[in-house]
Enzyme design. Sequence first.
Site: not given
Ligand code: PEP
Length: 255
Positions: A10, A12, A96, A98, A168, A174, A214
């Site tokens: 992703n 973003k 997602h 976000e 998630e 993040g 992460s």
């Molecule tokens: C995401 O936003 O889908 C995600 C998993 O981000 P990160 O790997 O940076 O935590």
Amino acid sequence: MIRKKLIAGNWKMNKTSADAVSLARELVSAIGSQSDVEVVICPPFTSLEGAAKAIDGSLIKLGAQNMHFEASGAFTGEVSAPMLRALFATHVILGHSERRALFGESDELVNRKVLAALKNQLRPILCVGESLAEREAGSTLKVVQAQTERGLEGVSRELAPTLVIAYEPVWAIGTGKVATTEQAQEVHAFIRGLLTKLFGDPAAQKVRILYGGSMKPANAPELLAQKDIDGGLIGGASLEARSFVELVKAAAAAS
Ligand code: PEP
């Protein structure tokens, strides 16, 4: 039941179209012909066409990060499933955290998008996960259940195996804080149980449930070794070829 592991990047709101093309090309030369792991990259809308051309002829697949549920119309700033299909996208990330937190997406809206994606032969990557406050309040499973059941309302048994779910935990996205393997496996198994109730065991066994939050080359092997963790949705570590390629290799090793 063998589920092929899936690693999805992703990106973003990162990468100009030129930067996206060079990253996609790097990935093609490193992992474009491996078939042990399914690989999907999800660049921003502006980079989809360039990335599609860069991965053409390789085994890497293309996904978008969002879409509108209508096919066309007066929806300024939005992009539809047929538009994504026309660029050879096969997957779309929906719900997602976000988008839920920053753009007010409800489970009902996410559900309309899931149904529209399936109608247009796009595989939804439906994201679910609890906030830190929800985990601390002991409501993780309740939150995940509501997001999963509401997000999948109206999905048929026939199409269920094409779904991808991404667990998630919001507090791990993040932040560098990764869920423990036990925390992740517990929720993945719980989601598999929900899918079994909704669609029956044969379909539920086919759905890939990804971990996101992460995930990095250092913590991936342990997570990917869990019974119900079928891959990863990768944010930060998907922006650089080296770490993304290492994650694909870790998934291959865990297969
Ligand atoms: C995401 O936003 O889908 C995600 C998993 O981000 P990160 O790997 O940076 O935590």
